[in-house]
Design an enzyme around this catalytic site. Structure first.
Site, PDB file in Angstrom:
ATOM      1  N   LYS A   1       0.845  -1.202   0.000  1.00 46.00           N
ATOM      2  CA  LYS A   1       0.000   0.000   0.000  1.00 46.00           C
ATOM      3  C   LYS A   1       0.879   1.251   0.000  1.00 46.00           C
ATOM      4  O   LYS A   1       0.679   2.151  -0.792  1.00 46.00           O
ATOM      5  CB  LYS A   1      -0.932   0.003   1.212  1.00 46.00           C
ATOM      6  CG  LYS A   1      -1.880   1.176   1.268  1.00 46.00           C
ATOM      7  CD  LYS A   1      -2.902   1.063   2.375  1.00 46.00           C
ATOM      8  CE  LYS A   1      -3.826   2.279   2.383  1.00 46.00           C
ATOM      9  NZ  LYS A   1      -4.836   2.208   3.457  1.00 46.00           N
TER      10      LYS A   1
ATOM     11  N   GLU B   1      10.591  -4.861   4.269  1.00 48.26           N
ATOM     12  CA  GLU B   1      10.678  -6.266   3.871  1.00 48.26           C
ATOM     13  C   GLU B   1      10.338  -6.415   2.379  1.00 48.26           C
ATOM     14  O   GLU B   1      11.014  -7.115   1.624  1.00 48.26           O
ATOM     15  CB  GLU B   1       9.700  -7.125   4.678  1.00 48.26           C
ATOM     16  CG  GLU B   1      10.001  -7.214   6.172  1.00 48.26           C
ATOM     17  CD  GLU B   1       9.227  -6.196   6.981  1.00 48.26           C
ATOM     18  OE1 GLU B   1       8.885  -5.124   6.425  1.00 48.26           O
ATOM     19  OE2 GLU B   1       8.979  -6.465   8.166  1.00 48.26           O
TER      20      GLU B   1
ATOM     21  N   GLY C   1      -4.964  -1.965   4.857  1.00 52.38           N
ATOM     22  CA  GLY C   1      -4.156  -3.075   4.349  1.00 52.38           C
ATOM     23  C   GLY C   1      -4.765  -4.427   4.651  1.00 52.38           C
ATOM     24  O   GLY C   1      -4.900  -5.277   3.776  1.00 52.38           O
ATOM     25  N   ARG C   2      -5.257  -4.597   5.888  1.00 52.68           N
ATOM     26  CA  ARG C   2      -5.781  -5.901   6.289  1.00 52.68           C
ATOM     27  C   ARG C   2      -7.201  -6.155   5.792  1.00 52.68           C
ATOM     28  O   ARG C   2      -7.803  -7.182   6.052  1.00 52.68           O
ATOM     29  CB  ARG C   2      -5.703  -6.063   7.799  1.00 52.68           C
ATOM     30  CG  ARG C   2      -6.307  -4.934   8.585  1.00 52.68           C
ATOM     31  CD  ARG C   2      -5.931  -5.015  10.054  1.00 52.68           C
ATOM     32  NE  ARG C   2      -6.367  -3.833  10.794  1.00 52.68           N
ATOM     33  CZ  ARG C   2      -5.648  -2.733  10.930  1.00 52.68           C
ATOM     34  NH1 ARG C   2      -4.436  -2.678  10.372  1.00 52.68           N
ATOM     35  NH2 ARG C   2      -6.102  -1.677  11.591  1.00 52.68           N
TER      36      ARG C   2
ATOM     37  N   GLU D   1      -4.488  -6.647  14.834  1.00 49.53           N
ATOM     38  CA  GLU D   1      -3.976  -5.340  14.386  1.00 49.53           C
ATOM     39  C   GLU D   1      -5.103  -4.313  14.371  1.00 49.53           C
ATOM     40  O   GLU D   1      -4.873  -3.116  14.515  1.00 49.53           O
ATOM     41  CB  GLU D   1      -3.329  -5.434  13.006  1.00 49.53           C
ATOM     42  CG  GLU D   1      -2.537  -4.179  12.634  1.00 49.53           C
ATOM     43  CD  GLU D   1      -1.606  -4.385  11.452  1.00 49.53           C
ATOM     44  OE1 GLU D   1      -2.068  -4.243  10.298  1.00 49.53           O
ATOM     45  OE2 GLU D   1      -0.418  -4.684  11.679  1.00 49.53           O
TER      46      GLU D   1
ATOM     47  N   HIS E   1      -4.293 -33.049  18.359  1.00 50.28           N
ATOM     48  CA  HIS E   1      -3.053 -33.738  18.766  1.00 50.28           C
ATOM     49  C   HIS E   1      -1.962 -32.726  19.067  1.00 50.28           C
ATOM     50  O   HIS E   1      -0.786 -33.057  19.069  1.00 50.28           O
ATOM     51  CB  HIS E   1      -2.632 -34.688  17.635  1.00 50.28           C
ATOM     52  CG  HIS E   1      -3.708 -35.648  17.247  1.00 50.28           C
ATOM     53  ND1 HIS E   1      -3.861 -36.885  17.819  1.00 50.28           N
ATOM     54  CD2 HIS E   1      -4.740 -35.502  16.374  1.00 50.28           C
ATOM     55  CE1 HIS E   1      -4.926 -37.487  17.311  1.00 50.28           C
ATOM     56  NE2 HIS E   1      -5.468 -36.662  16.420  1.00 50.28           N
TER      57      HIS E   1
ATOM     58  N   LYS F   1       9.783  -0.548  13.991  1.00 53.36           N
ATOM     59  CA  LYS F   1      10.422  -0.215  12.709  1.00 53.36           C
ATOM     60  C   LYS F   1      11.486   0.857  12.926  1.00 53.36           C
ATOM     61  O   LYS F   1      12.597   0.793  12.407  1.00 53.36           O
ATOM     62  CB  LYS F   1       9.372   0.300  11.714  1.00 53.36           C
ATOM     63  CG  LYS F   1       8.359  -0.737  11.241  1.00 53.36           C
ATOM     64  CD  LYS F   1       7.364  -0.091  10.265  1.00 53.36           C
ATOM     65  CE  LYS F   1       6.251  -1.039   9.855  1.00 53.36           C
ATOM     66  NZ  LYS F   1       5.237  -0.393   8.985  1.00 53.36           N
TER      67      LYS F   1
HETATM   68  O1  F6P Z   1       1.822  -4.266   9.942  1.00 54.18           O
HETATM   69  C1  F6P Z   1       1.836  -2.916   9.615  1.00 54.18           C
HETATM   70  C2  F6P Z   1       1.365  -2.756   8.197  1.00 54.18           C
HETATM   71  O2  F6P Z   1       1.254  -1.399   7.901  1.00 54.18           O
HETATM   72  C3  F6P Z   1       0.044  -3.457   7.928  1.00 54.18           C
HETATM   73  O3  F6P Z   1      -1.063  -2.743   8.384  1.00 54.18           O
HETATM   74  C4  F6P Z   1       0.115  -3.620   6.447  1.00 54.18           C
HETATM   75  O4  F6P Z   1      -0.829  -4.563   5.950  1.00 54.18           O
HETATM   76  C5  F6P Z   1       1.558  -4.083   6.281  1.00 54.18           C
HETATM   77  O5  F6P Z   1       2.284  -3.352   7.279  1.00 54.18           O
HETATM   78  C6  F6P Z   1       2.144  -3.877   4.905  1.00 54.18           C
HETATM   79  O6  F6P Z   1       2.052  -2.526   4.548  1.00 54.18           O
HETATM   80  P1  F6P Z   1       2.189  -2.138   2.991  1.00 54.18           P
HETATM   81  O7  F6P Z   1       1.050  -2.811   2.271  1.00 54.18           O
HETATM   82  O8  F6P Z   1       2.127  -0.660   2.948  1.00 54.18           O
HETATM   83  O9  F6P Z   1       3.521  -2.695   2.519  1.00 54.18           O
END
Ligand code: F6P
Length: 544
Positions: free
Chosen positions: A201, A207, A263-264, A349, A380, A508
């Site tokens: 987003k 990452e 995002g979620r 979240e 199990h 972060k």
């Molecule tokens: O975990 C924090 C967060 O901002 C989430 O809300 C989001 O889904 C994820 O990191 C990835 O963010 P982006 O889609 O901006 O890479």
């Protein structure tokens, strides 16, 4: 206008009711009221919810619905659907529902959604049909979604859940910055037939960018092609197209979503491109339609018969009145193996918050620790704790009536196990039953005396059983929307903002300070002894 509805009377009534019914045994309720199953079950959008195995009575549900009314859930629901900026700390609307209202063209958002869906469809048809080929002209066979959190968990879960609807495309998901994740993914892939979907987003997530750069290097090195050719092998999904272009993704390969999509809550948007590629656009539309059917139910059903509202209220009853601190999600369907992990972000979240929308501290518990695993494996693994542990952990069981893999009596046994576990959690096994069982085994009085305490199962653990005919695009869409709206309703009652996530920023920031220390570019000073010692551990050892 003070937006702080007064829920204190409703809350106090529930507290009093809880004390008055502290000895309620779920199993006894069935004995005295045979209609309990039909009273405490609901059907909507292809989903059946049996919530009769909760520690509730008709009065409990009345008081819980009073709480929802006092919290003005209906008003807040309308505000969400009509695009009010209810994400108050980021001053954003919350309109993931617009993403699946695909026949609507009455709002600016719906026009944007329709346009992007058309672009998605063209891309999916082009890749699946072979018009979009790799740099050497070969058919695309693999897509790798590079993203994390909401840019990974939803698509990965949906692709896994909808494997029976798959085609020749194999969808892979890389999220972790641990190089093993991308290494083990691309190790066996052919650069000629692989497309990377960089989903972010913000297009700033460390990452995702690091993994995208590694993917680009891999492609350039393996394919020994010039930079411009990678255009055919990179797609960007983002609300920040400028950053995606800076990365080197061509404009026509960038798909947008918007700041009014959390995002979620974004798998319904172009973030779901990997889903659409894996199952085809027609099935992706069915996925959207299923969620939309749950939206319509949520928007129109009276609170007392509103599935997301009921699920939300039961959670609040278990957490804030019965003291549960965790919530287990146990799908009895192998295709839903990733569903608990997906729900962890959606629930924790969204509602893992301690401050109300007005800035005051909450005076009650909010989101539980959401965890789980697939049944029957869970039996199990962690069911011992559910049955005889010291924590009361409510369970949501999820099971389809039909399997996609009809082999012998496997599904019948799976179904029996699912029902038996919720039955065992409710009924337990008391002293008399244990003694009778041990006598039947021929044990002596002394043996029975010694073993009996260890075999008692207290029971009275609440559970919901969610049933659908089959795990298919429409029922999966409805199931996800059910939980999205449950989270929304709980956030309203807890008076928290379910749509921001400030808590993830600190880690972060701290990581960005440690990296140069680890790289030896800045002095590792001013740190606590633990962090300092741990930095020394790695800086004293040569990295591979
Ligand atoms: O975990 C924090 C967060 O901002 C989430 O809300 C989001 O889904 C994820 O990191 C990835 O963010 P982006 O889609 O901006 O890479």
């Amino acid at each position: 206008m003070d937006d702080k509805p007064d829920i204190s009377n409703a809350w106090q009534a529930l507290t009093k009711h809880c004390h008055q019914n502290s000895n309620l045994k779920i199993k006894d309720q069935f004995a005295t009221y045979p209609e309990r199953f039909s009273e405490f079950s609901l059907e909507a959008a292809g989903i059946f919810l049996d919530y009769s195995k909760n520690r509730i009575t008709t009065e409990t549900m009345r008081l819980l619905c009073d709480l929802a009314k006092a919290a003005e859930v209906s008003r807040h629901r309308e505000e969400m659907f009509c695009g009010k900026e209810i994400n108050i700390t980021e001053k954003r609307a919350v309109l993931h529902t617009a993403l699946r209202n695909i026949h609507d063209e009455s709002t600016p958002e719906s026009v944007l959604v329709k346009k992007e869906l058309k672009r998605m469809a063209d891309c999916v048809h082009s890749i699946l049909g072979g018009k979009w080929s790799g740099y050497s002209g070969k058919l695309i066979t693999d897509v790798v979604n590079i993203g994390i959190g909401g840019s990974d968990l939803g698509p990965a879960m949906a692709v896994a859940a909808l494997q029976p609807y798959g085609n020749h495309i194999k969808a892979h998901f890389v999220s972790n910055i641990d190089s093993t994740h991308i290494n083990e993914t691309i190790k066996y892939l052919n650069p000629e037939t692989t497309v990377f979907i960089v989903t972010s987003k913000t297009f700033t997530t460390q990452e995702t960018l690091v993994n995208a750069i590694t993917a680009r290097e891999w492609l350039l090195n393996k394919a020994a092609i010039e930079k411009k050719t990678i255009e055919k092998h990179f797609i960007g999904i983002t609300a920040n197209p400028t950053r995606a272009i800076e990365f080197g993704i061509s404009q026509e390969n960038i798909f947008s979503f918007w700041d009014w999509v959390g995002g979620r809550f974004s798998l319904w948007s172009a973030v779901g491109l990997s889903i659409a590629l894996a199952i085809g656009m027609d099935k992706f539309y069915e996925f959207l339609e299923g969620a939309h059917a749950m939206d319509k139910h949520f928007e129109s059903a009276p609170l007392e018969e509103n599935m997301p509202v009921i699920l939300a209220l039961l959670g609040i009853w278990n957490i804030d009145f019965l003291g549960a601190q965790a919530q287990a999600i146990i799908p009895y369907d192998q295709y839903l193996e990733l569903f608990p992990t997906y729900l962890q972000q959606l629930e924790m979240e969204s509602n893992g918050k301690r401050v109300c929308v007005d800035g005051s501290d909450v005076s009650y518990k909010t989101a539980p620790i959401v965890w789980g695993g697939v049944g029957t494996n869970s039996q199990h693994s962690f069911h011992q704790l559910l049955m005889q542990g010291t924590h009361m952990v409510p369970v949501d069981f999820i099971i389809p009536l039909q399997t996609h893999s009809p082999i012998g009596n496997h599904h019948l046994l799976l179904y029996a196990n699912c029902l038996a576990q919720s039955q065992a959690l409710m009924c337990g096994c008391g002293e008399e039953d244990v003694i009778a069982e041990l006598k039947l085994q021929g044990m002596s009085k002394e043996q029975i005396h010694n073993l009996m305490p260890h075999k008692i199962i207290p029971g009275n653990v609440p559970s919901n059983t969610i049933v659908m005919d089959k795990i298919e695009p429409s029922t999966l869409g409805a199931l996800i929307a059910l939980y999205e709206h449950k989270v929304f309703v709980q956030g309203i009652i807890w008076r928290i903002n379910s749509f921001d996530q400030w808590g993830v920023e600190l880690g972060k920031r701290m990581a960005s300070k440690l990296v140069p220390m680890l790289q030896g570019e800045s002095e590792a000073t001013g740190l606590d002894g633990s962090t300092q010692g741990l930095i020394n551990l790695i800086t004293c050892h040569p990295r591979a």
